[in-house]
Scaffold this active site. Sequence first.
Site, short mmCIF file in Angstrom:
data_model
loop_
_atom_site.label_atom_id
_atom_site.label_comp_id
_atom_site.label_asym_id
_atom_site.label_seq_id
_atom_site.Cartn_x
_atom_site.Cartn_y
_atom_site.Cartn_z
N GLU A 113 0.87 -1.17 0.00
CA GLU A 113 0.00 0.00 0.00
C GLU A 113 0.91 1.22 0.00
OE1 GLU A 113 -2.89 -0.01 3.09
OE2 GLU A 113 -3.63 -2.02 2.64
N CYS A 147 -2.12 8.98 3.46
CA CYS A 147 -1.96 8.56 2.07
C CYS A 147 -3.19 8.88 1.23
CB CYS A 147 -1.64 7.06 2.00
SG CYS A 147 -2.99 5.98 2.55
#
Length: 338
Positions: A113, A147
């Site tokens: 990720e 993020c």
Amino acid sequence: MWSSRSSRGTRRSCSLLAAWRSRSPRATPCFSAPASERAPRTAGGVLADALHHAGVPRDVVQLVTTRPGEGRDVIGALIESPHVRRVVFIGSTSIGRRIGAQAGAALTPAVLELGGKNVTIVRADADLAEWIPRLVFSAFANSGQVCMCTDRIIVHHSRADELTRGLAAAADALSVGDPREAEVDLGPVIGMDAALRFDELVADAVDYGARIEAGGRRDSLLVRPTVLTGVTERARFHAEEGFLPIVSIQPYDDDDEAVALANAGEYGLIASVVSRDRSSAERIAHDIRAGVVHINGPSVGDEPHVPFGGLGASGAGRLGGTDSVRFFTEQRTFFYHA
């Protein structure tokens, strides 16, 4: 990963432990969690303590800490160990590429990720009075150090000036200081390297023609939320992930151009489309190259029961819900013969 370890780490570890124990009551799995060098207590230690307090044996959940600069060798050794069966990394694309290569060499399945250059598309019919506060959250949550934060707002040209004025005013109204104080909206960035990178990205954008509509300054690690317009393709912030309280505003003429602007670059983590016309928003969402797309919702947000992950330089693989159980489970086939 230090920006959201408490939430994402909890989801990953609990999915892993549940998958192992449900599949084989006799199994004795071990979960090794490397703590962040930047914030080892909050980004690792709290999670390990909570699991141990809940009764998970200490030899099952292990917290690995390192001195600054030593993490690469330690994590590399963990990945190469024959005892490691799965690798999950949440962090920057540059480090993720290296970890992915190491896991590939060891033939160990990995989910990565990674970073993103996230976009929110605002169509002409959007209710800006409702959406400016949501855009503030999308761009500046945790001082932009998530993020999922929006780096770029792509807005129909007919609403660009109105959105710019509203967002700049909202950004200027935010307070920056000690996050333990109730009246403070934004806390510091993670370290001086991040603060200096803020200086570099803003100065570079201005050098190539950008205009600072709000912010653009800092006091040590306390960075003012910053709104930029006129960021050109030559500027670093046009393509680089910010991971800072910076957002740019870019006008577009039609939906096709909005999608083209959203898909420019190597990242494809998360996006958001804002419109009162749901069918048009859905059509745009399907054309955006991103692992996750919100329709009429902020870019910062996910749910533990649905898959999460990016495309391109934003990662590989999915975790969340049953995808986590599948990833942490080894599928085998048994043939029974008479």
